[in-house]
Motif scaffolding. Structure first.
Motif, mmCIF file in Angstrom:
data_model
loop_
_atom_site.group_PDB
_atom_site.id
_atom_site.type_symbol
_atom_site.label_atom_id
_atom_site.label_comp_id
_atom_site.label_asym_id
_atom_site.label_seq_id
_atom_site.Cartn_x
_atom_site.Cartn_y
_atom_site.Cartn_z
ATOM 1 N N MET A 1 0.841 -1.172 0.000
ATOM 2 C CA MET A 1 0.000 0.000 0.000
ATOM 3 C C MET A 1 0.883 1.231 0.000
ATOM 4 O O MET A 1 1.552 1.519 0.951
ATOM 5 C CB MET A 1 -0.903 0.019 1.230
ATOM 6 C CG MET A 1 -1.908 1.130 1.188
ATOM 7 S SD MET A 1 -1.999 2.511 2.325
ATOM 8 C CE MET A 1 -0.601 2.697 3.252
ATOM 9 N N ALA A 2 0.899 1.870 -1.106
ATOM 10 C CA ALA A 2 1.636 3.124 -1.181
ATOM 11 C C ALA A 2 1.115 3.899 -2.373
ATOM 12 O O ALA A 2 0.810 3.310 -3.411
ATOM 13 C CB ALA A 2 3.120 2.865 -1.332
ATOM 14 N N PHE A 3 1.007 5.168 -2.192
ATOM 15 C CA PHE A 3 0.668 5.999 -3.329
ATOM 16 C C PHE A 3 1.877 6.022 -4.254
ATOM 17 O O PHE A 3 3.017 6.134 -3.810
ATOM 18 C CB PHE A 3 0.333 7.415 -2.880
ATOM 19 C CG PHE A 3 -1.051 7.572 -2.287
ATOM 20 C CD1 PHE A 3 -1.836 6.492 -1.931
ATOM 21 C CD2 PHE A 3 -1.563 8.827 -2.082
ATOM 22 C CE1 PHE A 3 -3.095 6.646 -1.394
ATOM 23 C CE2 PHE A 3 -2.828 9.010 -1.538
ATOM 24 C CZ PHE A 3 -3.588 7.919 -1.201
ATOM 25 N N VAL A 4 1.628 5.938 -5.533
ATOM 26 C CA VAL A 4 2.701 5.998 -6.521
ATOM 27 C C VAL A 4 2.881 7.463 -6.890
ATOM 28 O O VAL A 4 1.925 8.162 -7.201
ATOM 29 C CB VAL A 4 2.338 5.157 -7.768
ATOM 30 C CG1 VAL A 4 3.443 5.237 -8.804
ATOM 31 C CG2 VAL A 4 2.068 3.709 -7.378
ATOM 32 N N THR A 5 4.126 7.935 -6.824
ATOM 33 C CA THR A 5 4.417 9.337 -7.131
ATOM 34 C C THR A 5 5.389 9.440 -8.287
ATOM 35 O O THR A 5 6.131 8.501 -8.583
ATOM 36 C CB THR A 5 5.008 10.054 -5.900
ATOM 37 O OG1 THR A 5 6.196 9.374 -5.489
ATOM 38 C CG2 THR A 5 4.017 10.076 -4.748
ATOM 39 N N ASP A 6 5.382 10.599 -8.929
ATOM 40 C CA ASP A 6 6.351 10.856 -9.991
ATOM 41 C C ASP A 6 7.625 11.438 -9.385
ATOM 42 O O ASP A 6 7.748 11.529 -8.157
ATOM 43 C CB ASP A 6 5.760 11.778 -11.059
ATOM 44 C CG ASP A 6 5.364 13.151 -10.528
ATOM 45 O OD1 ASP A 6 5.694 13.493 -9.373
ATOM 46 O OD2 ASP A 6 4.706 13.901 -11.282
ATOM 47 N N GLY A 7 8.553 11.850 -10.206
ATOM 48 C CA GLY A 7 9.826 12.381 -9.728
ATOM 49 C C GLY A 7 9.697 13.639 -8.891
ATOM 50 O O GLY A 7 10.536 13.916 -8.033
ATOM 51 N N ALA A 8 8.616 14.409 -9.108
ATOM 52 C CA ALA A 8 8.413 15.653 -8.369
ATOM 53 C C ALA A 8 7.628 15.438 -7.076
ATOM 54 O O ALA A 8 7.351 16.391 -6.356
ATOM 55 C CB ALA A 8 7.682 16.664 -9.247
ATOM 56 N N THR B 1 -6.365 3.534 -1.675
ATOM 57 C CA THR B 1 -5.790 2.418 -2.433
ATOM 58 C C THR B 1 -6.886 1.419 -2.771
ATOM 59 O O THR B 1 -7.001 0.978 -3.928
ATOM 60 C CB THR B 1 -4.662 1.745 -1.622
ATOM 61 O OG1 THR B 1 -3.625 2.709 -1.397
ATOM 62 C CG2 THR B 1 -4.094 0.556 -2.362
ATOM 63 N N ASP B 2 -7.704 1.078 -1.788
ATOM 64 C CA ASP B 2 -8.825 0.165 -2.034
ATOM 65 C C ASP B 2 -9.783 0.746 -3.063
ATOM 66 O O ASP B 2 -10.273 0.037 -3.950
ATOM 67 C CB ASP B 2 -9.584 -0.122 -0.740
ATOM 68 C CG ASP B 2 -8.776 -0.933 0.260
ATOM 69 O OD1 ASP B 2 -7.744 -1.521 -0.133
ATOM 70 O OD2 ASP B 2 -9.172 -0.968 1.446
#
Length: 188
Positions: free
Chosen positions: A1-8, A102-103
């Motif tokens: 469970m983790a939010f996916v982030t971009d490079g910024a 996430t769910d």
């Protein structure tokens, strides 16, 4: 469970492939998902993660389009006189209840993207097991979406990194029928 982030550091997705596997691994094991050639993906993992990103975008639009969001912005002091100028729902401001988001993304992805790829729609009267799963995940999504709106204690409206009491909004919902005397009309 983790939010996916971009490079910024901006949130691009509320879920990743492993979150889908944890919710319903049987769907991916029992059915061979064929990645459409026009999608540009060759790997199922990348294809599903792309669908999770699309699901996150759709969820953000659903929050922004809800009447709750405009009311919430007004409640937190951001007056919105023209809905067309309303600020976007910012996933970077979600500071708690991240597992629920996430769910939410997994449920949306399952009912809107994954299950329709493998569903048998030929027997519409009885509905195949996959069609039943679409309905199941849609109900799970809608229930959790409504719960998050009713308990808005997870959004940092001003973006300062903390959720103050003035940014928490609870909505009372009647979850059962009521036959109180005030609702009964008698005609003589």
């Amino acid at each position: 469970m983790a939010f996916v982030t971009d490079g910024a550091g901006n949130v691009t997705s509320y879920a990743e492939y492993t979150d889908v596997l944890q919710k319903d691994q049987r769907v991916l094991e029992a059915n061979v998902i064929k990645v459409p050639a026009e999608s540009g993906f060759v790997d199922v993992t990348d294809f599903i993660e792309d669908m999770l990103t699309k699901s996150t975008d759709r969820i953000n639009i659903k929050f922004k389009a809800s009447s709750w969001y405009q009311g919430y912005l007004n409640y937190t002091g951001q007056s919105v006189s023209n809905p067309a100028l309303m600020p976007d729902f910012n996933p970077n401001y979600i500071l708690s209840r991240q597992q629920e988001f996430t769910d939410l993304a997994v449920f949306y992805c399952m009912y809107y993207y994954i299950c329709p790829l493998i569903a048998d729609f030929s027997d519409e009267d009885n509905g195949s097991a996959e069609v039943q799963k679409i309905k199941y995940y849609e109900d799970k999504f809608q229930g959790l979406f409504n719960e998050l709106i009713a308990l808005a204690d997870w959004y940092d409206a001003d973006g300062d990194g903390t959720i103050e009491n003035s940014e928490k909004v609870w909505t009372n919902q009647t979850v059962r029928r009521s036959r109180r005397r005030s609702t009964v009309v008698r005609v003589n």
